[in-house]
Motif scaffolding. Structure first.
Motif, PDB file in Angstrom:
ATOM      1  N   ILE A 510       0.846  -1.203   0.000  1.00 53.24           N
ATOM      2  CA  ILE A 510       0.000   0.000   0.000  1.00 53.24           C
ATOM      3  C   ILE A 510       0.874   1.243   0.000  1.00 53.24           C
ATOM      4  CG2 ILE A 510      -1.748   1.283   1.301  1.00 53.24           C
ATOM      5  CD1 ILE A 510      -2.767  -1.380   2.355  1.00 53.24           C
ATOM      6  N   LEU A 511       1.940   1.223   0.810  1.00 51.77           N
ATOM      7  CA  LEU A 511       2.852   2.362   0.854  1.00 51.77           C
ATOM      8  C   LEU A 511       3.484   2.604  -0.513  1.00 51.77           C
ATOM      9  CD1 LEU A 511       4.483   4.481   2.499  1.00 51.77           C
ATOM     10  CD2 LEU A 511       6.212   2.701   2.804  1.00 51.77           C
ATOM     11  N   LEU A 512       3.935   1.543  -1.168  1.00 55.92           N
ATOM     12  CA  LEU A 512       4.549   1.680  -2.487  1.00 55.92           C
ATOM     13  C   LEU A 512       3.567   2.306  -3.477  1.00 55.92           C
ATOM     14  CD1 LEU A 512       6.953   1.150  -4.364  1.00 55.92           C
ATOM     15  CD2 LEU A 512       6.020  -1.144  -4.794  1.00 55.92           C
ATOM     16  N   PHE A 513       2.321   1.902  -3.411  1.00 56.86           N
ATOM     17  CA  PHE A 513       1.299   2.477  -4.295  1.00 56.86           C
ATOM     18  C   PHE A 513       1.164   3.976  -4.055  1.00 56.86           C
ATOM     19  CE2 PHE A 513      -2.973   3.838  -5.326  1.00 56.86           C
ATOM     20  CZ  PHE A 513      -3.195   3.279  -6.573  1.00 56.86           C
ATOM     21  N   PHE A 514       1.104   4.382  -2.787  1.00 58.97           N
ATOM     22  CA  PHE A 514       0.958   5.808  -2.474  1.00 58.97           C
ATOM     23  C   PHE A 514       2.182   6.605  -2.910  1.00 58.97           C
ATOM     24  CE2 PHE A 514      -2.437   4.730   0.729  1.00 58.97           C
ATOM     25  CZ  PHE A 514      -3.415   5.525   0.146  1.00 58.97           C
ATOM     26  N   VAL A 515       3.373   6.035  -2.743  1.00 58.45           N
ATOM     27  CA  VAL A 515       4.594   6.735  -3.156  1.00 58.45           C
ATOM     28  C   VAL A 515       4.587   6.965  -4.669  1.00 58.45           C
ATOM     29  CG1 VAL A 515       7.100   6.508  -3.362  1.00 58.45           C
ATOM     30  CG2 VAL A 515       5.979   5.925  -1.211  1.00 58.45           C
ATOM     31  N   ILE A 516       4.204   5.957  -5.431  1.00 59.04           N
ATOM     32  CA  ILE A 516       4.134   6.098  -6.896  1.00 59.04           C
ATOM     33  C   ILE A 516       3.051   7.103  -7.281  1.00 59.04           C
ATOM     34  CG2 ILE A 516       3.602   4.896  -9.054  1.00 59.04           C
ATOM     35  CD1 ILE A 516       4.809   2.370  -7.781  1.00 59.04           C
ATOM     36  N   LEU A 517       1.909   7.036  -6.616  1.00 59.11           N
ATOM     37  CA  LEU A 517       0.827   7.983  -6.900  1.00 59.11           C
ATOM     38  C   LEU A 517       1.273   9.409  -6.602  1.00 59.11           C
ATOM     39  CD1 LEU A 517      -2.106   8.538  -7.686  1.00 59.11           C
ATOM     40  CD2 LEU A 517      -2.750   8.119  -5.296  1.00 59.11           C
ATOM     41  N   GLY A 518       2.049   9.589  -5.539  1.00 53.61           N
ATOM     42  CA  GLY A 518       2.555  10.920  -5.213  1.00 53.61           C
ATOM     43  C   GLY A 518       3.382  11.495  -6.347  1.00 53.61           C
ATOM     44  N   MET A 519       4.216  10.656  -6.986  1.00 55.13           N
ATOM     45  CA  MET A 519       5.016  11.114  -8.128  1.00 55.13           C
ATOM     46  C   MET A 519       4.129  11.524  -9.285  1.00 55.13           C
ATOM     47  SD  MET A 519       8.079  11.691  -9.263  1.00 55.13           S
ATOM     48  CE  MET A 519       7.630  12.965 -10.429  1.00 55.13           C
ATOM     49  N   LEU A 520       3.100  10.751  -9.553  1.00 58.48           N
ATOM     50  CA  LEU A 520       2.185  11.072 -10.648  1.00 58.48           C
ATOM     51  C   LEU A 520       1.437  12.377 -10.382  1.00 58.48           C
ATOM     52  CD1 LEU A 520       0.714   7.512 -11.385  1.00 58.48           C
ATOM     53  CD2 LEU A 520       2.503   8.739 -12.646  1.00 58.48           C
ATOM     54  N   LEU A 521       1.092  12.635  -9.138  1.00 57.94           N
ATOM     55  CA  LEU A 521       0.382  13.872  -8.799  1.00 57.94           C
ATOM     56  C   LEU A 521       1.292  15.102  -8.904  1.00 57.94           C
ATOM     57  CD1 LEU A 521      -1.731  12.675  -5.728  1.00 57.94           C
ATOM     58  CD2 LEU A 521      -2.594  13.329  -7.985  1.00 57.94           C
ATOM     59  N   LEU A 522       2.602  14.890  -8.870  1.00 60.17           N
ATOM     60  CA  LEU A 522       3.538  16.012  -9.000  1.00 60.17           C
ATOM     61  C   LEU A 522       3.701  16.461 -10.450  1.00 60.17           C
ATOM     62  CD1 LEU A 522       6.402  14.955  -6.546  1.00 60.17           C
ATOM     63  CD2 LEU A 522       4.834  16.876  -6.259  1.00 60.17           C
ATOM     64  N   VAL A 523       3.531  15.542 -11.385  1.00 58.61           N
ATOM     65  CA  VAL A 523       3.779  15.860 -12.802  1.00 58.61           C
ATOM     66  C   VAL A 523       2.935  17.033 -13.302  1.00 58.61           C
ATOM     67  CG1 VAL A 523       3.686  14.965 -15.152  1.00 58.61           C
ATOM     68  CG2 VAL A 523       4.601  13.531 -13.309  1.00 58.61           C
ATOM     69  N   PRO A 524       1.625  17.109 -13.016  1.00 56.67           N
ATOM     70  CA  PRO A 524       0.837  18.249 -13.517  1.00 56.67           C
ATOM     71  C   PRO A 524       1.340  19.609 -13.055  1.00 56.67           C
ATOM     72  CG  PRO A 524      -0.616  16.492 -12.771  1.00 56.67           C
ATOM     73  CD  PRO A 524       0.768  16.123 -12.338  1.00 56.67           C
ATOM     74  N   THR A 525       2.026  19.649 -11.928  1.00 64.34           N
ATOM     75  CA  THR A 525       2.507  20.942 -11.429  1.00 64.34           C
ATOM     76  C   THR A 525       3.604  21.527 -12.312  1.00 64.34           C
ATOM     77  OG1 THR A 525       4.223  19.964  -9.998  1.00 64.34           O
ATOM     78  CG2 THR A 525       2.018  20.155  -9.081  1.00 64.34           C
ATOM     79  N   ILE A 526       4.169  20.723 -13.209  1.00 58.14           N
ATOM     80  CA  ILE A 526       5.214  21.203 -14.127  1.00 58.14           C
ATOM     81  C   ILE A 526       4.607  21.751 -15.414  1.00 58.14           C
ATOM     82  CG2 ILE A 526       7.226  20.528 -15.485  1.00 58.14           C
ATOM     83  CD1 ILE A 526       7.825  18.403 -13.412  1.00 58.14           C
ATOM     84  N   TYR A 527       3.580  21.074 -15.928  1.00 63.37           N
ATOM     85  CA  TYR A 527       3.083  21.386 -17.271  1.00 63.37           C
ATOM     86  C   TYR A 527       1.773  22.179 -17.291  1.00 63.37           C
ATOM     87  CZ  TYR A 527       6.509  17.871 -18.613  1.00 63.37           C
ATOM     88  OH  TYR A 527       7.670  17.174 -18.794  1.00 63.37           O
ATOM     89  N   ILE A 528       0.990  22.100 -16.235  1.00 61.42           N
ATOM     90  CA  ILE A 528      -0.325  22.734 -16.253  1.00 61.42           C
ATOM     91  C   ILE A 528      -0.361  23.877 -15.243  1.00 61.42           C
ATOM     92  CG2 ILE A 528      -2.804  22.363 -15.934  1.00 61.42           C
ATOM     93  CD1 ILE A 528      -2.337  19.416 -16.544  1.00 61.42           C
ATOM     94  N   PRO A 529      -0.759  25.081 -15.672  1.00 62.54           N
ATOM     95  CA  PRO A 529      -0.878  26.188 -14.716  1.00 62.54           C
ATOM     96  C   PRO A 529      -2.044  25.945 -13.770  1.00 62.54           C
ATOM     97  CG  PRO A 529      -1.731  26.835 -16.871  1.00 62.54           C
ATOM     98  CD  PRO A 529      -1.102  25.490 -17.055  1.00 62.54           C
ATOM     99  N   LEU A 530      -1.742  25.727 -12.514  1.00 59.39           N
ATOM    100  CA  LEU A 530      -2.759  25.445 -11.506  1.00 59.39           C
ATOM    101  C   LEU A 530      -2.905  26.609 -10.539  1.00 59.39           C
ATOM    102  CD1 LEU A 530      -1.680  21.777 -10.724  1.00 59.39           C
ATOM    103  CD2 LEU A 530      -3.606  22.498 -12.141  1.00 59.39           C
ATOM    104  N   ASP A 531      -4.011  26.645  -9.856  1.00 58.43           N
ATOM    105  CA  ASP A 531      -4.300  27.730  -8.929  1.00 58.43           C
ATOM    106  C   ASP A 531      -3.194  27.869  -7.886  1.00 58.43           C
ATOM    107  OD1 ASP A 531      -5.687  29.699  -7.473  1.00 58.43           O
ATOM    108  OD2 ASP A 531      -6.467  28.174  -6.107  1.00 58.43           O
ATOM    109  N   GLY A 532      -2.594  29.050  -7.830  1.00 53.49           N
ATOM    110  CA  GLY A 532      -1.575  29.325  -6.825  1.00 53.49           C
ATOM    111  C   GLY A 532      -0.187  28.877  -7.210  1.00 53.49           C
ATOM    112  N   PHE A 533      -0.029  28.271  -8.392  1.00 54.76           N
ATOM    113  CA  PHE A 533       1.295  27.748  -8.774  1.00 54.76           C
ATOM    114  C   PHE A 533       2.048  28.745  -9.654  1.00 54.76           C
ATOM    115  CE2 PHE A 533      -0.526  24.013  -7.131  1.00 54.76           C
ATOM    116  CZ  PHE A 533       0.499  23.149  -6.850  1.00 54.76           C
TER     117      PHE A 533
END
Length: 533
Positions: A510-533
């Motif tokens: 379960i921990l490994l799944f969350f760690v991988i998901l955390g990486m995937l959730l970081l990717v949009p912060t590079i390419y997509i202009p998000l609120d407050g970013f």
């Protein structure tokens, strides 16, 4: 299910200590220069830019035999909190109030089955989901961590009574709060400090963090419900089946007669004394200020809940001592939340309110002072093993600090990000924060250590500082639930009577799944202009 033989918890932690001692002979000693800086109105010790330098080697050898004492000194607050909590709840448990409360709760849940919607969803599923969402919100909004220990001894027996196991109960409270902590929305101890050190508007990037929190919490709910259904169908499939016999034996004890219990004169005296105390507190604290993000909410919380206690306490006394004591437990939790959110309570104040609750519960149940002390000592004794684990785990950090190898590890990892793409650099930041969290589980300390380095570096490689803060947030949160250096984890496992080796065996996927998901959730912060970013 046959469990493969794993080393004892003490053995695992001792091996980690020895490995850290060996590293102190291999890794050249070094450290950063630090300075004091005001962050959100609070003094924090932070690293000076480009200040890393070598220092004299301090290799650890015979010092490994002293880390238990060092760990006890470093983790004294959590250790004392565990002993006090164990004693206070043992006093309350001797009244059978919690057992009766669980039975009453389950009976009320059964009445919901007359509604088609609850029959379709499953009453137990609704209960588990609501509890997980509640504690996840606590972790996301005000950083609940140590406070979860007070609830483990309530939720785990509840889970057992519902036909599940202690792992399910721990997930409902401890894991839920720390998943919320990982997907923090307004957590002042992680987001607040990290953004303050990164010169960002306090709690900016709010919208995307809500999405992250909702996704992480939803996934946890799915994991727990699937596991709970499996245990319900086949109890022996649980790794804790044999060890949970302790909880099942307590639940099999006959307490039907206690449901028709009586109310003693001493309970009425305790009720009056509490009302007098609450009246005094209401005069001294007529209005409480709760900081929610950048806004402050003013509310007469103490007077309002004092009046409610007067009403519900009277109702409890009309039924029995046990229902009055349950009422006392409920308002202890309410005032705990008020104290944490409105007045910055921490271990000292939380320990005090639970100790008072335990003593008042004992007197309300017509126990003598000697009986109360005897029950307190029994409860504290039960927590001794967990306290030893917490102290030994704290010794890991002491070896790393005394050997002056924490800063060199951080410096070497940060240097690796020099010539990489933005995605890889952000991923490396995330992995660095995740790795550091294993040896420094304190979010506040890690923010002060890493953000003064990471934030300026993110400007150089073209990553927003908000993305860097989010990488810190995820890296700080997930591994809290498995690192042996976390006193809170060890305390929670001790209270739930779950051996650390079994927890690792069950939770690592379960921990490994969350760690991988955390990486995937970081990717949009590079390419997509998000609120407050």
């Amino acid at each position: 299910m046959k469990l493969a033989k794993l080393p004892h918890t003490y053995t695992i932690i001792s091996v980690v200590i020895l490995i850290c001692a060996v590293l102190s002979w291999i890794i050249p000693a070094g450290e950063y220069t630090r300075e004091t800086k005001m962050v959100n109105g609070t003094e924090r010790t932070v690293i000076v830019d480009n200040s890393f330098h070598a220092v004299d080697s301090s290799s650890q050898s015979w010092e490994v035999f002293g880390v238990l004492l060092d760990g006890f000194e470093a983790q004294a607050g959590i250790i004392a909190f565990l002993l006090i909590l164990g004693g206070a709840f043992q006093i309350m448990n001797s009244s059978r109030a919690i057992d009766i409360g669980i039975m009453s709760f389950l009976r009320q849940c059964l009445t919901l089955e007359k509604y088609a919607l609850f029959r379709f969803l499953g009453v137990n599923n609704v209960v588990i989901t609501c509890i997980i969402i509640l504690f996840s919100l606590f972790g996301a909004i005000f950083g609940m961590s140590e406070e979860t220990l007070a609830f483990v001894v309530i939720i785990v027996p509840l889970a057992i009574s519902m036909g599940y196991d202690s792992i399910t109960g721990l997930c409902m409270v401890y894991v839920a709060a720390h998943v919320g902590f990982s997907g923090a929305i307004l957590n002042p101890f992680t987001i607040g400090i990290a953004q303050g050190l990164s010169d960002l508007p306090l709690f900016s990037g709010f919208g995307y963090r809500i999405f992250c929190w909702a996704l992480l919490t939803s996934i946890l709910i799915v994991f727990v419900l699937r596991y709970a259904a499996k245990v319900k169908k086949n109890p022996k499939s649980s790794l804790m089946y044999e060890l949970d016999q302790h909880w099942r034996e307590k639940n099999r004890e006959d307490i039907e007669l206690d449901l028709q219990g009586k109310t003693t004169r001493s309970a009425w005296i305790v009720y009056v004394l509490i009302l007098v105390a609450l009246a005094c507190f209401s005069v001294n604290y007529p209005v409480s200020v709760f900081d929610v993000g950048e806004k402050s909410v003013r509310f007469s919380a103490v007077p309002a809940f004092s009046i409610l206690f007067a009403l519900t306490g009277y109702w409890g006394l009309r039924k029995s001592n046990q229902f009055f004591i349950l009422n006392l437990l409920g308002y202890t939790i309410v005032f705990l939340v008020i104290g944490v959110m409105g007045y910055g309570w921490y271990l000292t104040e939380i320990s005090a309110i639970f100790l008072a609750m335990g003593i008042l519960s004992g007197f309300a149940n017509a126990n003598t002072s000697d009986q109360i002390i005897e029950q307190f000592l029994i409860g504290a004794k039960d927590m001794l093993s967990a306290a030893l684990v917490v102290g030994l785990a704290g010794g890991i950090i002491q070896i790393l600090q005394n050997g002056h190898i924490i800063d060199p590890i951080l410096h070497a990892l940060a240097t690796l990000m020099g010539e990489t793409s933005r995605v890889i650099a952000l991923g490396v930041m995330y992995l660095i924060q995740t790795a550091i969290n294993i040896i420094i589980p304190s979010g506040s300390a890690k923010a002060a250590l890493t953000m003064p380095i990471m934030a300026p570096f993110s400007d150089v490689i073209g990553i927003s500082r908000q993305a860097t803060v989010l990488a810190f947030q995820f890296g700080d949160g997930f591994t809290n639930m498995i690192t042996p250096t976390s006193g809170v984890l060890m305390g929670a496992l001790g209270l739930a009577r779950i051996p650390y080796e079994i927890w690792i065996k069950w939770f690592w996927k379960i921990l490994l799944f969350f760690v991988i998901l955390g990486m995937l959730l970081l990717v949009p912060t590079i390419y997509i202009p998000l609120d407050g970013f």
